[in-house]
Design an enzyme around this catalytic site. Structure first.
Site, PDB file in Angstrom:
ATOM      1  N   HIS A 125      -3.762   2.221  -5.203  1.00  0.00           N
ATOM      2  CA  HIS A 125      -4.315   0.927  -4.805  1.00  0.00           C
ATOM      3  C   HIS A 125      -4.600   0.040  -6.011  1.00  0.00           C
ATOM      4  CE1 HIS A 125      -5.310  -0.871  -0.964  1.00  0.00           C
ATOM      5  NE2 HIS A 125      -6.315  -1.494  -1.536  1.00  0.00           N
ATOM      6  N   TYR A 178     -10.230  -8.471  -4.796  1.00  0.00           N
ATOM      7  CA  TYR A 178      -9.268  -7.778  -5.650  1.00  0.00           C
ATOM      8  C   TYR A 178      -9.068  -8.498  -6.980  1.00  0.00           C
ATOM      9  CZ  TYR A 178      -7.652  -4.793  -1.820  1.00  0.00           C
ATOM     10  OH  TYR A 178      -7.569  -3.865  -0.805  1.00  0.00           O
ATOM     11  N   ARG A 215       0.856  -1.187   0.000  1.00  0.00           N
ATOM     12  CA  ARG A 215       0.000   0.000   0.000  1.00  0.00           C
ATOM     13  C   ARG A 215       0.895   1.242   0.000  1.00  0.00           C
ATOM     14  NH1 ARG A 215      -1.901  -3.698   3.856  1.00  0.00           N
ATOM     15  NH2 ARG A 215      -4.034  -4.467   3.508  1.00  0.00           N
ATOM     16  N   ARG A 263      -1.909  -2.357  -6.477  1.00  0.00           N
ATOM     17  CA  ARG A 263      -2.072  -3.504  -5.581  1.00  0.00           C
ATOM     18  C   ARG A 263      -3.090  -4.493  -6.156  1.00  0.00           C
ATOM     19  NH1 ARG A 263      -1.397  -5.110  -0.215  1.00  0.00           N
ATOM     20  NH2 ARG A 263      -3.272  -5.677   0.939  1.00  0.00           N
ATOM     21  N   HIS A 295      -3.854  -9.824   4.036  1.00  0.00           N
ATOM     22  CA  HIS A 295      -5.287  -9.854   4.310  1.00  0.00           C
ATOM     23  C   HIS A 295      -5.598 -10.893   5.381  1.00  0.00           C
ATOM     24  CE1 HIS A 295      -6.189  -8.193   0.019  1.00  0.00           C
ATOM     25  NE2 HIS A 295      -6.045  -7.222   0.902  1.00  0.00           N
ATOM     26  N   LYS A 315      -1.576  -2.367   7.486  1.00  0.00           N
ATOM     27  CA  LYS A 315      -2.943  -2.073   7.895  1.00  0.00           C
ATOM     28  C   LYS A 315      -3.303  -2.943   9.089  1.00  0.00           C
ATOM     29  CE  LYS A 315      -7.537  -1.399   5.905  1.00  0.00           C
ATOM     30  NZ  LYS A 315      -8.361  -1.534   4.676  1.00  0.00           N
TER      31      LYS A 315
END
Length: 325
Positions: free
Chosen positions: A267, A302, A172, A270, A293, A197
């Site tokens: 993003h 995604y 990210r 990504r 994740h 994150k």
């Protein structure tokens, strides 16, 4: 446009705090501070929106009296969010609301029963089309070609390395700018993401072109301790301070404009990383771990392979239309 209150004006006015609260005792401030740096801005904006909905924009997250919120208030917020936003966005804002309520309870402003009732909000149901897009191989080549044309050697090397890890390692933008030189091991290509994150650390690897681009950047930047990615001024001089996430966004928008490709976000790099890995046969569990994740369903969102498969399948049909001349 200012948000209309979900409550009657008299009730809305009562939710505006009379006295300021120190940051270390403020439910919203404590909640936001507990988040990873990359999430703070988004969730602070969500809390500001919630405060605006409750008070006809009379209060922000800072001036809302979080201790006064009860179930009738939070249910009204949920209804307003469900009517105004896509389900995913509404649920993210509800998560921020629950977080601030939890801190109000932890700080002793509300009892457990009031907290649990106010926070007992079901998720907004529904689905929308996936956000963003994956870049094509041609678009990626065009971006690197545009970077190579930069007249400033330092800027050229930095941007190539930045593109390399945004796509090649799927980091990210907030993670990229948080990297220090010490977080990269040139011998193995390992990148240690220490502030991911959710405050989750993970190890990523820069390989082939991404690794070569990082080596070229470090030759220009030098091995002096500090942030890995730093600004380059108009004269082409390196400034040893940390690059900001906003500057990464602006740089990518400038590259998109220069190359003539459709706008994309950091993003989306990504998304391209995840889709291309899955498209090339990488295991979903491995890609999930690489992306950091917690849930494989997040990784699957995604994945853009399904859209390409649907497009190919649609091409199998023959529509018997003949153009009229």
């Amino acid at each position: 446009m200012m948000p209309d209150s979900a409550l009657a004006p008299a009730v809305a006015h009562e939710l505006v705090a009379v006295q300021p609260v120190p940051a270390d005792r403020h439910p919203a401030a404590v909640y936001v501070a507990s988040l990873a740096p990359g999430s703070r801005r988004t969730m602070r904006q969500a809390l500001d929106a919630v405060a605006g909905i409750l008070t006809s924009a009379q209060a922000t997250a800072e001036t809302l009296d979080w201790s006064a919120l009860r179930y009738q208030h939070t249910q009204a917020v949920r209804a307003a969010l469900a009517a105004r936003y896509a389900p995913a966005t509404a649920n993210k804002m509800l998560a921020a609301l629950r977080g601030a309520l939890r801190e109000a309870w932890r700080l002793g402003y509300v009892g457990a029963e009031e907290y649990h009732r106010a926070a007992d909000l079901p998720a907004v149901r529904g689905s929308t089309l996936p956000r963003g897009r994956a870049l094509t191989p041609g678009e990626l080549r065009a971006l690197f070609a545009a970077v190579a044309e930069d007249a400033r050697p330092a800027s050229r090397a930095r941007d190539a390395a930045l593109l390399g890890i945004l796509y090649g390692a799927g980091v990210r933008r907030a993670e990229a700018v948080a990297l220090d030189v010490a977080d990269y091991d040139p011998e193995t290509g390992a990148l240690t993401i220490r502030r991911g994150k959710g405050n989750k650390a993970r190890m990523m690897y820069a390989t082939n072109g991404a690794r070569e681009a990082l080596a070229a950047w470090l030759r220009v930047r030098g091995s002096e301790p500090g942030p890995l990615f730093v600004p380059v001024d108009k004269a082409g001089r390196i400034v040893l301070r940390r690059l900001t996430p906003e500057s990464v966004f602006d740089r990518l928008q400038a590259l998109a404009k220069r190359t003539g490709i459709s706008r994309f976000s950091p993003h989306d790099m990504r998304r391209s990383f995840i889709s291309d890995l899955l498209d090339n046969g990488a295991d979903l569990a491995v890609v999930q771990a690489m992306a950091g994740h917690a849930n494989p369903a997040t990784t699957a969102r995604y994945d853009r392979r399904g859209e390409r498969a649907k497009q190919r399948a649609a091409g199998l049909l023959v529509v018997p239309y003949v153009a009229q001349r």
